[in-house]
Design a protein around this motif. Structure first.
Motif, PDB file in Angstrom:
ATOM      1  N   MET A 138      47.890 -17.998   1.728  1.00  0.00           N
ATOM      2  CA  MET A 138      46.446 -17.874   1.931  1.00  0.00           C
ATOM      3  C   MET A 138      45.788 -18.515   0.704  1.00  0.00           C
ATOM      4  SD  MET A 138      46.564 -13.921   3.272  1.00  0.00           S
ATOM      5  CE  MET A 138      44.827 -13.763   3.691  1.00  0.00           C
ATOM      6  N   ILE A 167      41.497 -19.145  -8.649  1.00  0.00           N
ATOM      7  CA  ILE A 167      42.552 -19.410  -9.639  1.00  0.00           C
ATOM      8  C   ILE A 167      43.887 -18.809  -9.181  1.00  0.00           C
ATOM      9  CG2 ILE A 167      43.293 -18.896 -12.015  1.00  0.00           C
ATOM     10  CD1 ILE A 167      40.246 -18.708 -12.698  1.00  0.00           C
ATOM     11  N   ARG A 201      38.609  -9.124   5.472  1.00  0.00           N
ATOM     12  CA  ARG A 201      39.981  -9.390   5.034  1.00  0.00           C
ATOM     13  C   ARG A 201      40.999  -8.925   6.089  1.00  0.00           C
ATOM     14  NH1 ARG A 201      40.305 -11.666   0.550  1.00  0.00           N
ATOM     15  NH2 ARG A 201      42.483 -11.186   0.256  1.00  0.00           N
TER      16      ARG A 201
HETATM   17  P1  ATP Z   1      41.798 -16.403  -6.142  1.00  0.00           P
HETATM   18  O1  ATP Z   1      42.318 -15.006  -5.932  1.00  0.00           O
HETATM   19  O2  ATP Z   1      42.636 -17.437  -5.505  1.00  0.00           O
HETATM   20  O3  ATP Z   1      41.445 -16.664  -7.555  1.00  0.00           O
HETATM   21  P2  ATP Z   1      39.488 -15.266  -5.374  1.00  0.00           P
HETATM   22  O4  ATP Z   1      39.718 -14.399  -6.556  1.00  0.00           O
HETATM   23  O5  ATP Z   1      38.196 -15.886  -5.070  1.00  0.00           O
HETATM   24  O6  ATP Z   1      40.463 -16.451  -5.427  1.00  0.00           O
HETATM   25  P3  ATP Z   1      40.026 -13.014  -3.879  1.00  0.00           P
HETATM   26  O7  ATP Z   1      38.737 -12.608  -3.343  1.00  0.00           O
HETATM   27  O8  ATP Z   1      40.609 -12.390  -5.082  1.00  0.00           O
HETATM   28  O9  ATP Z   1      40.012 -14.549  -4.084  1.00  0.00           O
HETATM   29  O10 ATP Z   1      41.038 -12.968  -2.672  1.00  0.00           O
HETATM   30  C1  ATP Z   1      42.377 -12.569  -2.822  1.00  0.00           C
HETATM   31  C2  ATP Z   1      43.283 -13.483  -2.080  1.00  0.00           C
HETATM   32  O11 ATP Z   1      42.915 -13.590  -0.717  1.00  0.00           O
HETATM   33  C3  ATP Z   1      43.231 -14.911  -2.606  1.00  0.00           C
HETATM   34  O12 ATP Z   1      44.045 -15.072  -3.727  1.00  0.00           O
HETATM   35  C4  ATP Z   1      43.747 -15.669  -1.409  1.00  0.00           C
HETATM   36  O13 ATP Z   1      45.145 -15.603  -1.326  1.00  0.00           O
HETATM   37  C5  ATP Z   1      43.137 -14.902  -0.252  1.00  0.00           C
HETATM   38  N1  ATP Z   1      41.858 -15.521   0.142  1.00  0.00           N
HETATM   39  C6  ATP Z   1      40.617 -15.204  -0.281  1.00  0.00           C
HETATM   40  N2  ATP Z   1      39.697 -16.025   0.280  1.00  0.00           N
HETATM   41  C7  ATP Z   1      40.367 -16.884   1.074  1.00  0.00           C
HETATM   42  C8  ATP Z   1      40.004 -17.984   1.908  1.00  0.00           C
HETATM   43  N3  ATP Z   1      38.744 -18.380   2.045  1.00  0.00           N
HETATM   44  N4  ATP Z   1      40.983 -18.644   2.559  1.00  0.00           N
HETATM   45  C9  ATP Z   1      42.279 -18.279   2.414  1.00  0.00           C
HETATM   46  N5  ATP Z   1      42.678 -17.265   1.651  1.00  0.00           N
HETATM   47  C10 ATP Z   1      41.750 -16.563   0.982  1.00  0.00           C
END
Ligand code: ATP
Ligand code: MG
Length: 393
Positions: free
Chosen positions: A179, A184, A261
């Motif tokens: 995903m 980051i 989610r």
């Molecule tokens: P990251 O965790 O990659 O830094 P983020 O902190 O913006 O990005 P979170 O909101 O922490 O994302 O989401 C947790 C996890 O859910 C992400 O690491 C990613 O694996 C998945 N995810 C979130 N948004 C998306 C999206 N738009 N498409 C695909 N996967 C997503």
């Protein structure tokens, strides 16, 4: 072809029965990554050798630096296994390097050879000392090692050894669905899964026009950077605008992110099933945000059966950032584009969501239909290797 690189497998050596499969995979991965160069790759039980033309050396070394399953590698000299020839050739190359202290380390790979490794060390060291002045043996802290590998017919020797990335060859563990948001954490999670031999496909949820095409480009760039380690990556781009708007209109603000989610998990599982991905991989990290408390993870994870692997679950953000910098994804990840999780963000997302509440809220939207539609309208693109190389690796 006038030059040779020797490759040590490292972790593979511990893997008993799987070993042959691992070696074959590493061989095939390297063959694929090096297909534009004239090379001959020779695989043996405990070593691999690449014969190549000197003018391609820099490019080939770059490829080795991004290939999992390699513990160490060295540019080597090859001589017939003949004591006098080996001494002469080692001396000739040693003199070019201008070292003051050295230590010889011999590995007698073929135990039928009459001279033991220890004796061979003494023979070569003695020969060098006799033919050079102002040179010393230092067994504790030598300026250089002279490493010699004695095989039945041919002997390889070298001075410098480089550390490889370690891990397992890509695809040894099967396929997973990453995903991938533009953040980051998820590219780092992907990298760590690839390191364990997982071949990665990726899924990205977008909510045009609330999210921009720049955000999509950013995810494509991140996938390209990961493809350097994994080979080509299939990226599924899933439009979830309608689903997200429904959630926004009909569901209590505090539960919006949790429900969104849960939808992402459901869609990911379905796409994984269709594409034979055995696991989901994501960048969730315990406690990082409201949707990543242990209670939240339970409420979200509850909607799928597929195993969800969270490689950075127990890492500090700073540790994740360190890896992101090392694999060259950090500068792309910090570009300021909206993600679908960051639009419509409620002021106070629930920290301890209840599963019954989730089910109750979800009954207000026709999510099964909307999920089907999102999957139907999913666009899949294949991202291939990029040439750019991170000098930090
Ligand atoms: P990251 O965790 O990659 O830094 P983020 O902190 O913006 O990005 P979170 O909101 O922490 O994302 O989401 C947790 C996890 O859910 C992400 O690491 C990613 O694996 C998945 N995810 C979130 N948004 C998306 C999206 N738009 N498409 C695909 N996967 C997503
Ligand atoms: Mg995160």
């Amino acid at each position: 072809m006038n030059s040779i690189i020797l490759i040590k497998y490292g972790e593979l050596t511990t893997k008993g029965d799987n070993r042959k499969e691992f070696i074959n995979l590493l061989y095939n991965n390297l063959k694929d990554k090096l297909k534009k160069y004239e090379v001959n790759i020779i695989k043996e039980h405990s070593r691999m050798y690449i014969e190549y033309n000197k003018e391609n050396e820099k490019d080939i070394l770059k490829v080795l630096k991004t290939t999992f399953g390699i513990h160490a590698y060295a540019i080597v000299y090859k001589v017939e296994t003949d004591k006098d020839l080996i001494c002469k050739e080692v001396l000739k190359q040693f003199k070019k390097e201008n070292y003051k202290t050295f230590k010889v380390e011999t590995k007698r790979r073929d135990k039928t050879l009459p001279t033991t490794s220890m004796d061979f060390n003494k023979i070569v060291a003695g020969y060098i000392l006799k033919h050079c002045s102002d040179i010393y043996v230092d067994i504790h802290n030598p300026e250089t090692y002279i490493k010699i590998e004695l095989n039945k017919d041919y002997t390889y020797f070298y001075f410098k050894e480089y550390k490889g990335l370690g891990g397992y060859p890509v695809a040894v563990a099967g396929k997973g669905l990453l995903m991938l948001s533009g953040g980051i954490d998820s590219p780092v999670a992907g990298y760590l899964a690839i390191k364990r031999g997982v071949k990665i496909d990726a899924i990205y949820f977008e909510a045009l026009p609330h999210t921009s095409l720049d955000a999509r480009e950013k995810v494509i760039t991140l996938a390209k950077k990961l493809s350097k380690f994994s080979g080509s990556i299939k990226l599924h781009i899933v439009p979830i605008t309608k689903l997200q708007e429904e959630i926004y209109q009909k569901i209590d603000g505090t539960y919006m992110i949790t429900i969104l989610r849960r939808m992402m998990y459901r869609i990911s599982e379905e796409i994984a099933r269709k594409n034979k991905n055995l696991i989901l991989v994501n960048g969730e990290s315990i406690g990082q945000v409201a949707s990543q408390t242990l209670t939240s993870m339970n409420a979200i994870n509850e909607v799928v059966k597929i195993p969800v692997i969270r490689p950075v679950a127990c890492f500090d953000k700073l540790e994740i950032i360190d890896i992101a910098k090392k694999i060259n994804t950090y500068n792309t990840s910090i570009l300021p584009y909206e993600d679908c999780c960051t639009i419509f963000v409620p002021k106070h997302p629930v920290i301890n969501p209840k599963i019954e509440k989730c089910i109750e809220y979800e009954s207000k939207i026709a999510y099964e239909e909307l999920i089907k539609e999102a999957i139907k309208n999913t666009e899949t693109i294949t991202i291939t290797n990029e040439d750019e190389f991170s000098s930090i690796l």
